[in-house]
Design an enzyme around this catalytic site. Structure first.
Site, PDB file in Angstrom:
ATOM      1  N   LYS A 167       0.828  -1.212   0.000  1.00  0.00           N
ATOM      2  CA  LYS A 167       0.000   0.000   0.000  1.00  0.00           C
ATOM      3  C   LYS A 167       0.867   1.269   0.000  1.00  0.00           C
ATOM      4  O   LYS A 167       0.628   2.188  -0.782  1.00  0.00           O
ATOM      5  CB  LYS A 167      -0.925   0.042   1.240  1.00  0.00           C
ATOM      6  CG  LYS A 167      -1.913  -1.113   1.310  1.00  0.00           C
ATOM      7  CD  LYS A 167      -2.863  -0.963   2.478  1.00  0.00           C
ATOM      8  CE  LYS A 167      -2.205  -1.043   3.841  1.00  0.00           C
ATOM      9  NZ  LYS A 167      -1.608  -2.355   4.161  1.00  0.00           N
ATOM     10  N   ARG A 197      -9.638   1.071   7.930  1.00  0.00           N
ATOM     11  CA  ARG A 197      -9.112  -0.269   8.201  1.00  0.00           C
ATOM     12  C   ARG A 197     -10.229  -1.254   8.549  1.00  0.00           C
ATOM     13  O   ARG A 197      -9.988  -2.445   8.645  1.00  0.00           O
ATOM     14  CB  ARG A 197      -8.185  -0.237   9.419  1.00  0.00           C
ATOM     15  CG  ARG A 197      -6.749   0.200   9.226  1.00  0.00           C
ATOM     16  CD  ARG A 197      -5.918  -0.844   8.576  1.00  0.00           C
ATOM     17  NE  ARG A 197      -4.591  -1.105   9.079  1.00  0.00           N
ATOM     18  CZ  ARG A 197      -3.492  -0.430   8.817  1.00  0.00           C
ATOM     19  NH1 ARG A 197      -3.520   0.679   8.132  1.00  0.00           N
ATOM     20  NH2 ARG A 197      -2.322  -0.847   9.258  1.00  0.00           N
ATOM     21  N   ARG A 220      11.802  -5.407   4.872  1.00  0.00           N
ATOM     22  CA  ARG A 220      11.504  -3.977   4.695  1.00  0.00           C
ATOM     23  C   ARG A 220      12.365  -3.106   5.608  1.00  0.00           C
ATOM     24  O   ARG A 220      12.549  -3.404   6.774  1.00  0.00           O
ATOM     25  CB  ARG A 220      10.021  -3.725   5.003  1.00  0.00           C
ATOM     26  CG  ARG A 220       9.658  -2.264   4.972  1.00  0.00           C
ATOM     27  CD  ARG A 220       8.200  -2.030   4.778  1.00  0.00           C
ATOM     28  NE  ARG A 220       7.373  -2.449   5.894  1.00  0.00           N
ATOM     29  CZ  ARG A 220       6.049  -2.316   5.912  1.00  0.00           C
ATOM     30  NH1 ARG A 220       5.429  -1.833   4.850  1.00  0.00           N
ATOM     31  NH2 ARG A 220       5.359  -2.701   6.953  1.00  0.00           N
ATOM     32  N   ARG A 250      10.905  -1.397  11.032  1.00  0.00           N
ATOM     33  CA  ARG A 250       9.764  -1.052  11.878  1.00  0.00           C
ATOM     34  C   ARG A 250       9.611  -2.083  12.989  1.00  0.00           C
ATOM     35  O   ARG A 250       9.724  -3.281  12.734  1.00  0.00           O
ATOM     36  CB  ARG A 250       8.486  -1.038  11.031  1.00  0.00           C
ATOM     37  CG  ARG A 250       8.247   0.266  10.341  1.00  0.00           C
ATOM     38  CD  ARG A 250       7.119   0.209   9.346  1.00  0.00           C
ATOM     39  NE  ARG A 250       5.877  -0.359   9.838  1.00  0.00           N
ATOM     40  CZ  ARG A 250       4.719  -0.337   9.166  1.00  0.00           C
ATOM     41  NH1 ARG A 250       4.669   0.242   7.991  1.00  0.00           N
ATOM     42  NH2 ARG A 250       3.640  -0.890   9.663  1.00  0.00           N
ATOM     43  N   ARG A 304      -0.822  -8.746  13.141  1.00  0.00           N
ATOM     44  CA  ARG A 304      -1.343  -7.788  12.144  1.00  0.00           C
ATOM     45  C   ARG A 304      -2.144  -8.516  11.071  1.00  0.00           C
ATOM     46  O   ARG A 304      -3.182  -8.023  10.614  1.00  0.00           O
ATOM     47  CB  ARG A 304      -0.186  -6.992  11.520  1.00  0.00           C
ATOM     48  CG  ARG A 304       0.382  -5.969  12.511  1.00  0.00           C
ATOM     49  CD  ARG A 304       1.718  -5.436  12.063  1.00  0.00           C
ATOM     50  NE  ARG A 304       1.670  -4.697  10.821  1.00  0.00           N
ATOM     51  CZ  ARG A 304       2.716  -4.519  10.022  1.00  0.00           C
ATOM     52  NH1 ARG A 304       3.898  -5.012  10.337  1.00  0.00           N
ATOM     53  NH2 ARG A 304       2.589  -3.853   8.904  1.00  0.00           N
TER      54      ARG A 304
HETATM   55  P1  AMP Z   1       0.599   0.882   8.553  1.00  0.00           P
HETATM   56  O1  AMP Z   1       1.800   1.747   8.386  1.00  0.00           O
HETATM   57  O2  AMP Z   1      -0.576   1.306   7.711  1.00  0.00           O
HETATM   58  O3  AMP Z   1       0.917  -0.588   8.420  1.00  0.00           O
HETATM   59  O4  AMP Z   1       0.118   1.091  10.072  1.00  0.00           O
HETATM   60  C1  AMP Z   1       0.939   0.736  11.152  1.00  0.00           C
HETATM   61  C2  AMP Z   1       0.112   0.623  12.421  1.00  0.00           C
HETATM   62  O5  AMP Z   1      -0.482   1.887  12.718  1.00  0.00           O
HETATM   63  C3  AMP Z   1      -1.060  -0.346  12.368  1.00  0.00           C
HETATM   64  O6  AMP Z   1      -0.684  -1.688  12.627  1.00  0.00           O
HETATM   65  C4  AMP Z   1      -1.956   0.213  13.455  1.00  0.00           C
HETATM   66  O7  AMP Z   1      -1.476  -0.098  14.756  1.00  0.00           O
HETATM   67  C5  AMP Z   1      -1.798   1.712  13.246  1.00  0.00           C
HETATM   68  N1  AMP Z   1      -2.769   2.234  12.264  1.00  0.00           N
HETATM   69  C6  AMP Z   1      -2.505   2.787  11.049  1.00  0.00           C
HETATM   70  N2  AMP Z   1      -3.645   3.145  10.438  1.00  0.00           N
HETATM   71  C7  AMP Z   1      -4.647   2.797  11.265  1.00  0.00           C
HETATM   72  C8  AMP Z   1      -6.068   2.880  11.200  1.00  0.00           C
HETATM   73  N3  AMP Z   1      -6.689   3.378  10.130  1.00  0.00           N
HETATM   74  N4  AMP Z   1      -6.782   2.414  12.252  1.00  0.00           N
HETATM   75  C9  AMP Z   1      -6.191   1.927  13.346  1.00  0.00           C
HETATM   76  N5  AMP Z   1      -4.871   1.789  13.472  1.00  0.00           N
HETATM   77  C10 AMP Z   1      -4.091   2.232  12.451  1.00  0.00           C
END
Ligand code: AMP
Length: 216
Positions: A13, A88, A127, A160, A171
């Site tokens: 993404k 999400r 990553r 990360r 996740r």
């Molecule tokens: P990402 O970088 O999109 O993989 O997001 C990393 C982490 O941030 C996720 O595993 C969640 O803990 C949090 N996070 C990001 N976007 C959301 C969202 N829309 N709703 C809830 N938690 C989020």
């Protein structure tokens, strides 16, 4: 153009949003980046979000909805947005509809990236992210010229915390639990467009680009 990207962890993404943003000149909004930024600055939002993120859980919906409301309001003058990481789940999607209605705008497409678990796990394990500019690398698929250093800005590359194996498992579990409602919601609205995302980034992006050009 107003777009949302959905897909499992490791679907690409962030990478696709970045490429779309550059090619079509629209801002890339990433809720994960916003949260990571807040964590690294020690901001109140970061303190609240950090525990959820490190466990691979979702940060509570009301908090996320308010963040996105602010981002969408701020992007009013821009030529649209490509939103990566939000919504999400179905509750966030419903709240997002209200935000869009309040702003008098609508989505052009929801891009669904479909990836096999095997490919996603490999992507996440390799990553690396630039701590300064957020550029995304992969140890084998897209390595930096110098190990641990960003090609673009010379920043330090890091893994990360939530890309560690135990968190990654959670996740995926969260994604599987939450994503179906979200995807069905957008399918019923007629805006969902799915892409196979196992191939390398260049190949996946070509398909997306062709589709997006067909919209305008
Ligand atoms: P990402 O970088 O999109 O993989 O997001 C990393 C982490 O941030 C996720 O595993 C969640 O803990 C949090 N996070 C990001 N976007 C959301 C969202 N829309 N709703 C809830 N938690 C989020």
């Amino acid at each position: 153009m107003r777009l949302v990207l959905v897909g499992a962890p490791g679907a690409g993404k962030g990478t696709m949003a970045n490429l779309i943003s550059k090619k079509f000149g629209i801002p890339h909004l990433s809720t994960g980046d916003i949260l990571r930024n807040a964590v690294s600055k020690g901001a109140p939002l970061g303190k609240e979000a950090k525990g959820y993120m490190n466990r691979g859980e979702l940060v509570p919906d009301p908090l996320m909805v308010e963040i996105v409301r602010g981002e969408i309001t701020d992007s009013r003058g821009a030529s649209g947005f490509v939103l990566d990481g939000f919504p999400r789940n179905l509750r966030q999607a419903e709240a997002f509809e209200k935000i869009l209605i309040d702003e008098g705008i609508s989505l052009d497409a929801v891009i669904h990236l479909r990836v096999s678990r095997e490919v996603a796990v490999k992507r996440l394990a390799g990553r690396r992210i630039c701590s300064d500019c957020g550029a995304i690398y992969h140890l084998t698929n897209n390595p930096p010229r110098k190990l641990g250093v960003c090609d673009k800005c010379g920043g330090r590359l890091y893994q990360r915390e939530d890309d560690q194996e135990a968190t990654v498992k959670n996740r995926f579990k969260v994604y599987e639990r939450e994503a179906r409602g979200l995807i069905d919601f957008y399918r019923q609205k007629g805006v969902l467009k799915s892409f196979r995302a196992d191939e390398e980034a260049k190949v996946v992006f070509q398909e997306i680009e062709r589709f997006l050009k067909s919209l305008s």
